[in-house]
Structure formats: C-alpha cells, structure tokens
Design an enzyme around this catalytic site. Sequence first.
Site, PDB file in Angstrom:
ATOM      1  N   HIS A 182       1.054  -1.185   0.009  1.00 31.25           N
ATOM      2  CA  HIS A 182       0.172   0.107  -0.002  1.00 31.25           C
ATOM      3  C   HIS A 182       0.943   1.210  -0.120  1.00 31.25           C
ATOM      4  O   HIS A 182       0.392   2.306   0.414  1.00 31.25           O
ATOM      5  CB  HIS A 182      -0.899   0.051   1.220  1.00 31.25           C
ATOM      6  CG  HIS A 182      -2.129  -0.998   0.942  1.00 31.25           C
ATOM      7  ND1 HIS A 182      -3.015  -1.530   1.972  1.00 31.25           N
ATOM      8  CD2 HIS A 182      -2.527  -1.817  -0.030  1.00 31.25           C
ATOM      9  CE1 HIS A 182      -3.495  -2.402   1.823  1.00 31.25           C
ATOM     10  NE2 HIS A 182      -3.498  -2.592   0.443  1.00 31.25           N
ATOM     11  N   THR A 188      -3.643  -8.225  10.812  1.00 32.85           N
ATOM     12  CA  THR A 188      -4.631  -7.720   9.995  1.00 32.85           C
ATOM     13  C   THR A 188      -6.082  -8.016  10.023  1.00 32.85           C
ATOM     14  O   THR A 188      -6.467  -9.059  10.297  1.00 32.85           O
ATOM     15  CB  THR A 188      -4.086  -7.924   8.547  1.00 32.85           C
ATOM     16  OG1 THR A 188      -4.950  -7.228   7.337  1.00 32.85           O
ATOM     17  CG2 THR A 188      -3.631  -9.351   8.231  1.00 32.85           C
TER      18      THR A 188
END
Length: 245
Positions: free
Chosen positions: A121, A188
């Site tokens: 990301h 996550t």
Amino acid sequence: MSVAIPQELVERLAAARRVAVLTGAGISAESGIPTFRDALTGLWARYDPQELATPEGFARNPKLVWEWYAARRASIAGVQPNPGHTALAELEKRFEKFTLVTQNIDSLHQRAGSREVVELHGNIARVKCSLEQIVVNDFSRDESPPRCHCGAYLRPDVVWFGEMLPADALARAEDAAEHCDVFLSIGTSAQVYPAAELPLRALSAGATVVEINPERTALSRHAHFALQGAAGIVLPLLLNKLRQL
Ligand code: BJW
C-alpha cells in the site's frame, strides 16, 4: 493474556524452507500507531475514508487530505519499532526464503532490520505527482498541497480505495504466498483486498497458515493455527520456541 504456542506449529516452522508473512496495522499498534478498524481508536472510527483515502476525496479537498497525511507522517516519525517488528527481522535470518509483505506504510519493518519487505500500500514518507504518478523528491513546501513541476498537486505515495496496487509488489506478494511452506498473517483484519486473498492463496497451494491477532477475523476459521494475542508478545515467544528446538 498468555498465549500457548503449539509445539506442532513450532515444528512445522522449523522444517519450513520458505516463509511468507503478511502484516497489517495491528503489528504497529504496540508502537503507538492507531489501526484503521478498531471500533473506538481506529482511524476509520474517527475519519471518513471516502473523504481521506480515495482519489475522489483528494480531488474534492486536496488541502484536507494533504494535511491529514502530513500530521500522520509527523506522528509516525516519532515512534519506534516494537518487539513484534524485531522478532520478524530475527526470523528472516533463519529461513532460506523469507518474504515480508506489509500493508503498512510506516517503514517500521525496515527500521527494525527486515530486509525483504514488499510494500503493498505504498509508503507515507514518499510523495508522488497525482497526474504523472512518479515519485517526486524535490518540491517547495510553501503550498498545501505542494505542486509538481508539471503543475499538478503532489500527494502521498500510498494506495487509496479504488486504486490499483503497485503491480510489481502485488506480483511478488502473490508469488511468495503461492510458494511458501508456512504463511503468517499478523495484525490484519483480513477485510481489504487484494491483500486479504494472500493467505487464501497460500492455503490453496498447501501451506500451513498461521494467524496472530488478539481478535478473530474472517481468516481465523481457515487458518491451521489462530493464535489470539498481541504480535509484540506472540512473535518473540514463537522465536524463542524455535531457538529452543
Ligand atoms: C493486533 C494488535 C496487536 C490490534 N497485535 N494484532 C474484492 C472484494 C471486495 C472489495 C474489493 C475487492 N477488490 C477490491 C476491492 C475494493 C477495496 C476493498 O478491499 N474494500 C474492502 C474494504 C471491502 N480494495 C481496493 O480498493 C484496493 N484496490 C484494488 O483492489 O484495486 C483494484 C480494484 C479497484 C476497485 C474495484 C475492484 C478492484 C486498494 C486498497 C487500499 C487500502 N488502503 C488503505 C489506506 C492506505 C493509506 C493510509 O494509511 O492512509 O490501507 S485502507 C487501510 O486498510 C490501509 C490498510 O493497509 C488496510 C488494511 O487494514 P489492516 O492493516 O488490516 O488494519 P485494520 O485496522 O483493519 O485491522 C487491524 C487488525 O490488527 C485488527 O484485526 C486487530 O484486531 C489487530 N490488532 N492490535 C496483532 N497488538
């Protein structure tokens, strides 16, 4: 909370040649960086991702988005890697192939000493042209946001919703997931794609999948081992068990 590390997991890890790891915001939580989806302290509980983490939000209010990222960049610069990051950097040294794929943009894995880091990301420390999509190092900080030499606004080099992930990073992450013996999914919520697909790809390819997270996630029921605890506690424990074998 004390977490038992199953001996079978330690033995499978000790026998592994290739290890892939996916990390998310949870691994940096113990360094003081807020996660996204915690109901009380998560960034998305306090800020609207449509306004702050989409290209459309940036087009509507570039100053707001630039300044939000500038504040986050400054706060990230003041934190340190934690024992979870350090344990992963130590683990890397024990395997023939070890790929650390992160959704985080904070550089804490690199600062802890991890070498093979794939950033899915982007990275908040970098800035790119919103038109040309190229990284820009030299710009005037007088405006908010600053402008590229081409006249377009500069923006943080991170991946917003609706944007493609960097193709080379995604390809390396998919390859690592599909060719590993053990896959660790750490910190996550496994809600954001395509990152959330990586442990499922590893499962389909026959890897042992391990989750480390204080909460259960969409991945927990698929994982061979779901260790419910904080990464900064569980990872050093796991490393110690490996050293004792
Ligand atoms: C601890 C802990 C401790 C706490 N120890 N653990 C397929 C299906 C459905 C939707 C899609 C799909 N494909 C694409 C989409 C759309 C979208 C998406 O996934 N949406 C979902 C929300 C449904 N994906 C995209 O748009 C992606 N682009 C893409 O796929 O392009 C092609 C395409 C586009 C459009 C349509 C179709 C295809 C891009 C995603 C970009 C995500 N960007 C962000 C912001 C980055 C910049 C910034 O920082 O501002 O990335 S959003 C945010 O979420 C950030 C994170 O990297 C990402 C994941 O979050 P993460 O890391 O999992 O954090 P949390 O908070 O969710 O979870 C933390 C966890 O830690 C929790 O479980 C805690 O319990 C745990 N924890 N303390 C261990 N001490």
